[in-house]
Design a protein around this motif. Structure first.
Motif, short mmCIF file in Angstrom:
data_model
loop_
_atom_site.label_atom_id
_atom_site.label_comp_id
_atom_site.label_asym_id
_atom_site.label_seq_id
_atom_site.Cartn_x
_atom_site.Cartn_y
_atom_site.Cartn_z
N LEU A 358 0.82 -1.21 0.00
CA LEU A 358 0.00 0.00 0.00
C LEU A 358 0.86 1.27 0.00
O LEU A 358 0.47 2.28 -0.57
N CYS A 359 2.02 1.20 0.63
CA CYS A 359 2.94 2.36 0.65
C CYS A 359 3.59 2.57 -0.71
O CYS A 359 4.18 3.63 -0.95
N LYS A 365 -1.48 0.62 -9.49
CA LYS A 365 -2.02 1.54 -8.48
C LYS A 365 -0.96 2.53 -7.99
O LYS A 365 0.24 2.27 -8.06
N TRP A 368 -0.71 4.78 -1.50
CA TRP A 368 -1.76 5.42 -0.70
C TRP A 368 -1.12 6.38 0.28
O TRP A 368 0.05 6.23 0.64
N ASP A 369 -1.92 7.35 0.78
CA ASP A 369 -1.34 8.20 1.83
C ASP A 369 -1.45 7.49 3.18
O ASP A 369 -2.24 6.55 3.35
N GLU A 370 -0.65 7.96 4.12
CA GLU A 370 -0.46 7.22 5.36
C GLU A 370 -1.77 7.00 6.13
O GLU A 370 -2.04 5.88 6.60
N ASP A 371 -2.59 8.03 6.24
CA ASP A 371 -3.84 7.90 6.99
C ASP A 371 -4.70 6.77 6.45
O ASP A 371 -5.26 5.97 7.20
N ARG A 372 -4.77 6.74 5.11
CA ARG A 372 -5.61 5.73 4.47
C ARG A 372 -5.04 4.32 4.73
O ARG A 372 -5.80 3.38 4.99
N ILE A 373 -3.72 4.21 4.67
CA ILE A 373 -3.07 2.91 4.90
C ILE A 373 -3.35 2.42 6.32
O ILE A 373 -3.77 1.27 6.53
N LYS A 375 -5.66 3.32 8.37
CA LYS A 375 -7.08 3.05 8.55
C LYS A 375 -7.43 1.67 7.97
O LYS A 375 -8.13 0.87 8.60
N GLU A 376 -6.89 1.40 6.78
CA GLU A 376 -7.14 0.11 6.12
C GLU A 376 -6.65 -1.05 6.98
O GLU A 376 -7.35 -2.04 7.18
N GLN A 379 -8.82 -1.40 10.06
CA GLN A 379 -10.13 -1.98 9.74
C GLN A 379 -10.04 -3.45 9.36
O GLN A 379 -11.02 -4.17 9.46
#
Ligand code: C2E
Ligand code: SIN
Ligand code: SIN
Ligand code: FE
Ligand code: FE
Length: 411
Positions: A358-359, A365, A368-373, A375-376, A379
């Motif tokens: 993801l990084c 693709k 992703w930005d860190e917050d999204r990573i 959070k993923e 979750q």
């Protein structure tokens, strides 16, 4: 002091270790532990030759260790010293000669080397007696130096090493040298396998492989701390896990370029083929001759399993691609693997691999930005990932970020 019987047991123990241990770091640690015990020495170090330098590679110091809080490691700056006559270790390596010193602070005027007391003053340790031997292979090449410090009598008073100690420690040093040579061969072979995989799949770069391996080890150490796993167990497994994690995607060498390098999302059929990189990778270690083979097969096979049972390839025999006995579903396919049915190292590498994917930018693709990573990953705790492993991941996140800086993408 050890009795004769204890000494013979120890010699046997050291020889067995040398023949069994596949991982060089673990082996050096064991050799140091046993050599220290054998010569009732307080400390010992191994330097390995790298070019014209000696690299300080392993050390144990009982006195300093006792001053540390339990579970904390001795941290040494890895330093190197030139192979020349100015230092004790350098002299031993240069001349392939054993040096026995009763007191390093009272060297005779006739010797070319001096004792570097920097380490003593930094650590508030007092080096007294010292025995330093070259580690040579059967051709007489010096591969490194073994040094033991502060022989002790039964009252723990420092006494000189005896010239009678020389033949035996030389024997251990030579055995260690041979093991180093063998382990370096294995490690080089693995690195070559990885660079082959890298040629095939440009996104499985050395950087990605190193990051996933280092993340996995860090997460495992954190997991071990919270579970109260003895440090010895963690130490023992750490390096095997690192190598195995580096090889998690090695099965991708068997996937066709059309799929592997597709600059877009995969179709269902293509993804079906892609999934085979798990068991094809595991099959490379099929003979299971060592811990290393076993753990590598386990990680390759299980790193895409999911905690809730929705991962792949499930309870499959990697060799036959058939369900394992008793794990055949109504459709003839392997039943899903879930929870702790998934080996720990598979659960750990899963988190490390996805975090890194993801990084990173992929052909299909953007990063992703860190917050999204975060959070993923948060979750996915309990669905994709083992909740305890996710907890360990977040506990050591700062360390993981520093690891990422150490292995940047070479774009
Ligand atoms: P990979 O790129 O190293 O990704 C490893 C795992 O990270 C993936 O396993 C997935 O769990 C996670 N991951 C990667 N990218 C994303 C993303 O954008 N969103 C989410 N939610 N998770 C992501 P997975 O899915 O089993 O894929 C295994 C391997 O298959 C991937 O390794 C990659 O080499 C390949 N792959 C998967 N999907 C595609 C695709 O659409 N196109 C191409 N060219 N390759 C793909
Ligand atoms: C040396 O062997 O001279 C270097 C190691 C030390 O200073 O203890
Ligand atoms: C990598 O994961 O190290 C390479 C993928 C990329 O960022 O291009
Ligand atoms: Fe994979
Ligand atoms: Fe990967």
């Amino acid at each position: 002091m050890l009795s004769e019987k204890e000494k013979i047991d120890l010699i046997t123990r050291i020889s067995l270790d040398i023949n069994e241990a596949k991982d060089i770091d673990l082996l050096m640690e064991r050799i140091l532990t046993n050599v220290k015990k054998f010569f009732t020495a307080d400390a010992g170090s191994i330097y390995l030759k790298q070019g014209d330098q000696l690299q300080f590679s392993h050390t144990q110091n009982d006195t300093l260790r006792k001053r540390l809080a339990p579970g904390k490691k001795l941290i040494y700056n890895t330093f190197s010293i030139p192979i020349n006559n100015n230092s004790i270790a350098g002299y031993v390596a240069r001349n392939s000669e054993t040096v026995i010193i009763p007191d390093v602070y009272n060297l005779p005027d006739t010797v070319p080397y001096t004792f570097d007391s920097q380490f003593d003053s930094l650590s508030r340790y007092k080096t007294g007696s010292m025995l330093t031997v070259p580690m040579t292979n059967q051709h007489g090449d010096v591969l490194g130096v073994m040094q033991i410090i502060n022989a002790q009598d039964d009252n723990f008073d420092v006494i000189p090493f005896s010239p009678a100690d020389e033949p035996l420690i030389k024997h251990f040093a030579t055995s260690a040298a041979l093991a180093v040579e063998r382990a370096q061969m294995t490690r080089n072979l693995i690195l070559r396998m990885i660079s082959m995989a890298e040629l095939r799949d440009p996104k499985e770069t050395g950087a990605h492989v190193n990051r996933v391996a280092a993340y996995a080890v860090e997460i495992y150490e954190e997991w071990g701390r919270t579970k109260g796993l003895p440090q010895e167990n963690v130490d023992k497994e750490r390096d095997v896990l690192r190598m195995a994690a580096m090889l998690h995607d090695v099965g991708k060498v068997a996937i066709s370029d059309l799929i592997l390098k597709k600059p877009a999302r995969l179709t269902r059929e293509e993804f079906q083929v892609m999934k085979s990189h798990t068991f094809l990778g595991a099959r490379l270690f099929g003979e299971m001759q060592s811990d290393f083979d076993e753990v590598s097969a386990q990680v390759a096979l299980n790193h895409h399993e999911k905690w809730d049972g929705s991962g792949y390839p499930g309870h499959m025999d990697a060799a036959t691609e058939k369900p394992l006995p008793g794990h055949e579903g109504p459709d003839g396919q392997p039943l899903p693997k879930k929870g702790e049915e998934i080996p720990l190292f598979g659960r750990i590498v899963a988190v490390a691999d996805v975090y890194d994917a993801l990084c990173s930018r992929r052909s299909y693709k953007e990063p992703w930005d860190e917050d999204r990573i975060l959070k993923e990953i948060h979750q996915s705790s309990g669905s994709h990932f083992d909740p305890d492993v996710v907890e360990a991941f977040f506990s050591c996140l700062e360390v993981l970020k520093s690891i990422a800086k150490r292995y940047p993408n070479e774009e």
